[in-house]
Design an enzyme around this catalytic site. Structure first.
Site, mmCIF file in Angstrom:
data_model
loop_
_atom_site.group_PDB
_atom_site.id
_atom_site.type_symbol
_atom_site.label_atom_id
_atom_site.label_comp_id
_atom_site.label_asym_id
_atom_site.label_seq_id
_atom_site.Cartn_x
_atom_site.Cartn_y
_atom_site.Cartn_z
ATOM 1 C CD GLU A 227 -3.310 -0.967 1.741
ATOM 2 O OE1 GLU A 227 -3.549 0.095 2.337
ATOM 3 O OE2 GLU A 227 -4.006 -1.988 1.839
HETATM 4 N N1 CAA Z 1 -5.043 10.979 -2.812
HETATM 5 C C1 CAA Z 1 -5.891 11.341 -3.763
HETATM 6 N N2 CAA Z 1 -5.514 11.641 -5.009
HETATM 7 C C2 CAA Z 1 -4.208 11.558 -5.275
HETATM 8 C C3 CAA Z 1 -3.245 11.180 -4.329
HETATM 9 C C4 CAA Z 1 -3.712 10.873 -3.034
HETATM 10 N N3 CAA Z 1 -2.921 10.483 -2.066
HETATM 11 N N4 CAA Z 1 -2.026 11.199 -4.909
HETATM 12 C C5 CAA Z 1 -2.208 11.570 -6.170
HETATM 13 N N5 CAA Z 1 -3.527 11.788 -6.399
HETATM 14 C C6 CAA Z 1 -4.157 12.210 -7.638
HETATM 15 C C7 CAA Z 1 -3.720 13.616 -8.030
HETATM 16 O O1 CAA Z 1 -4.541 14.589 -7.449
HETATM 17 C C8 CAA Z 1 -3.874 13.553 -9.525
HETATM 18 O O2 CAA Z 1 -5.248 13.644 -9.879
HETATM 19 P P1 CAA Z 1 -5.828 14.784 -10.856
HETATM 20 O O3 CAA Z 1 -4.981 14.772 -12.085
HETATM 21 O O4 CAA Z 1 -7.250 14.414 -11.057
HETATM 22 O O5 CAA Z 1 -5.641 16.059 -10.110
HETATM 23 C C9 CAA Z 1 -3.496 12.131 -9.871
HETATM 24 O O6 CAA Z 1 -3.707 11.373 -8.685
HETATM 25 C C10 CAA Z 1 -2.061 11.970 -10.326
HETATM 26 O O7 CAA Z 1 -1.252 12.549 -9.340
HETATM 27 P P2 CAA Z 1 0.294 12.741 -9.500
HETATM 28 O O8 CAA Z 1 0.628 13.363 -10.827
HETATM 29 O O9 CAA Z 1 0.733 13.457 -8.292
HETATM 30 O O10 CAA Z 1 0.821 11.250 -9.521
HETATM 31 P P3 CAA Z 1 2.281 10.728 -9.261
HETATM 32 O O11 CAA Z 1 2.528 9.726 -10.309
HETATM 33 O O12 CAA Z 1 3.259 11.831 -9.109
HETATM 34 O O13 CAA Z 1 2.235 10.022 -7.807
HETATM 35 C C11 CAA Z 1 1.647 8.552 -6.057
HETATM 36 C C12 CAA Z 1 1.192 9.513 -7.170
HETATM 37 C C13 CAA Z 1 1.162 9.128 -4.746
HETATM 38 C C14 CAA Z 1 3.118 8.307 -5.973
HETATM 39 C C15 CAA Z 1 0.892 7.257 -6.410
HETATM 40 O O14 CAA Z 1 1.391 6.711 -7.617
HETATM 41 C C16 CAA Z 1 0.939 6.199 -5.341
HETATM 42 O O15 CAA Z 1 0.200 6.281 -4.355
HETATM 43 N N6 CAA Z 1 1.747 5.161 -5.534
HETATM 44 C C17 CAA Z 1 1.764 3.997 -4.618
HETATM 45 C C18 CAA Z 1 0.862 2.926 -5.142
HETATM 46 C C19 CAA Z 1 0.650 1.840 -4.158
HETATM 47 O O16 CAA Z 1 0.291 2.085 -3.011
HETATM 48 N N7 CAA Z 1 0.820 0.590 -4.590
HETATM 49 C C20 CAA Z 1 0.555 -0.516 -3.729
HETATM 50 C C21 CAA Z 1 -0.440 -1.423 -4.347
HETATM 51 S S1 CAA Z 1 -1.769 -2.007 -3.403
HETATM 52 C C22 CAA Z 1 -1.178 -3.068 -2.256
HETATM 53 O O17 CAA Z 1 -0.059 -3.068 -1.869
HETATM 54 C C23 CAA Z 1 -2.206 -3.972 -1.706
HETATM 55 C C24 CAA Z 1 -1.746 -5.078 -0.867
HETATM 56 O O18 CAA Z 1 -1.275 -6.092 -1.334
HETATM 57 C C25 CAA Z 1 -1.936 -4.985 0.582
#
Ligand code: CAA
Length: 380
Positions: A363
């Protein structure tokens, strides 16, 4: 500010504690050794309402608040972190997203069996080359009119083998980048959908983690979640809410290791006294106690804010970042306190140390939590 749990929250906490002792403790070492999924316990968790804790009863859930959820998660994770992640994924990443963003038809068809624990679900975002960088999805969902054609591979999917329904994130309009991504509900057994190999893991070995392969899988249009292009925002919203679940899993691992260490330190003697009387040990226990309490407060605060309907992207990431560090630090010290006994399986803490590591990875890694937190504070 009120730090007291309600009567109902205390009851849930006690029920989860009793359940973990009665149904999870026995066999936890064997399941870890043999990578065995806790089928019977998961079935009972469903019957007790632990798999759809926050979902409205009309969709098969228990209708409880998020504070109750984190309390139960901690108690389950104290004994069996694998059972806790199965529970967390079903509650936070699957049921919560379906309840908040799906149509009534989708909820009746998919959420009801998932929230009641009749079946379990999985959340498929990560790919061989898109883990933290979640916008770089290479799984594609081509729009074919009445259906989408799904192609690609997902990796490290919790509940991957035992799930019946999967939320799958895929790219439909690559030119639109993250705004072209969609989320779909996909059923096990659909033609072209293959559950790949089960991963051999360092920790949380009782949970099943698989890759998933999709080759020309036809996904009906009505299985898309939300408007076209909503998939990335959906995934982010789900992960924001989900981090309190993983934070409480980390907290449970830490508090389980602490409780075992405290008990051991009161019993084990060296140099003519119980080892808790040596400052070298007592100070470790004091640090563990403080850190666990601090993690707990961050988690309760984020959960309470979620119940108030607030945006918990920042507080959830803070809770997850801190609790996972506490889980790692605490379990390493728990092994140290147990000495030679800590290094063998019978005493549980070596498993907890292995289990703790994943909480800094899934996550969103700890580094991703820092991205989320730093972005939030930069806007203030
Ligand atoms: N909350 C809400 N919206 C968000 C957000 C957040 N925390 N972070 C980014 N966004 C939105 C932005 O507002 C943007 O939306 P709009 O264009 O509509 O305004 C969009 O997402 C893209 O944002 P960014 O350009 O900032 O995206 P980014 O590529 O720079 O980074 C990130 C975003 C936070 C790094 C994201 O990619 C991320 O959270 N990555 C981690 C993914 C993850 O958690 N993977 C794990 C998989 S699930 C898992 O592990 C399950 C399991 O087995 C237990």
């Amino acid at each position: 500010m009120n730090f007291n749990l309600t009567e109902e929250q205390q009851m849930i906490q006690q029920a989860a504690r009793d359940f973990a002792q009665a149904e999870l403790l026995e066999g936890v070492i064997e399941r870890d050794n043999e990578q065995k999924f806790p089928y019977e316990a998961v079935k009972k968790m469903g019957e007790m309402g632990f798999l759809g804790m926050m979902v409205d009863p009309k969709y098969g859930g228990a209708g409880l608040d998020s504070v109750s959820y984190v309390l139960a998660m901690e108690e389950i994770a104290k004994v069996d972190a694998s059972a806790a992640v199965i529970m967390s994924v079903n509650n936070s990443l699957v049921c919560a997203g379906l309840e908040k963003f799906c149509t009534e038809e989708q909820k009746m068809k998919y959420l009801k069996p998932l929230a009641s624990g009749e079946v379990i679900g999985a959340f498929a975002l990560s790919e061989p080359e898109a883990g933290s960088d979640a916008t770089s999805q290479s799984t594609t969902a081509e729009d074919k009119g009445d259906y989408y054609l799904l192609n690609g591979t997902k990796n490290w999917i919790t509940n991957g083998g035992n799930a019946t329904y999967y939320i799958v994130i895929a790219q439909t309009h690559p030119e639109k980048k993250h705004k072209g991504i969609n989320a779909f509900i996909v059923e096990k057994g659909w033609e072209g959908f293959v559950v790949g190999k089960k991963e051999e893991k360092l920790g949380i070995r009782g949970s099943d983690t698989h890759s998933l392969m999709f080759t020309d899988v036809k996904v009906p249009k009505e299985n898309r979640i939300g408007e076209d292009g909503f998939g990335f925002n959906f995934a982010m919203a789900v992960l924001n809410g989900g981090r309190i679940g993983i934070a409480s899993q980390a907290l449970g691992i830490a508090s389980g290791a602490y409780e075992l260490s405290l008990k051991y330190a009161k019993e084990r003697k060296s140099f003519g006294t119980e080892i808790i009387n040596h400052q070298a040990i007592a100070f470790k226990l004091a640090d563990m106690h403080v850190n666990i309490m601090a993690a707990r407060m961050l988690i309760y605060k984020a959960a309470a804010e979620k119940d108030e309907g607030k945006d918990i992207s920042e507080s959830g990431a803070m809770a997850k970042l801190y609790a996972s560090q506490v889980a790692m630090d605490t379990t390493i010290e728990a092994v140290q306190i147990h000495g030679g006994y800590g290094y063998v399986k019978e005493y549980h803490v070596e498993r907890m140390m292995r289990d703790a590591k994943i909480t800094q990875i899934y996550e969103g890694t700890s580094e991703i939590q820092k991205i989320v937190i730093s972005r939030a504070i930069s806007k203030k």
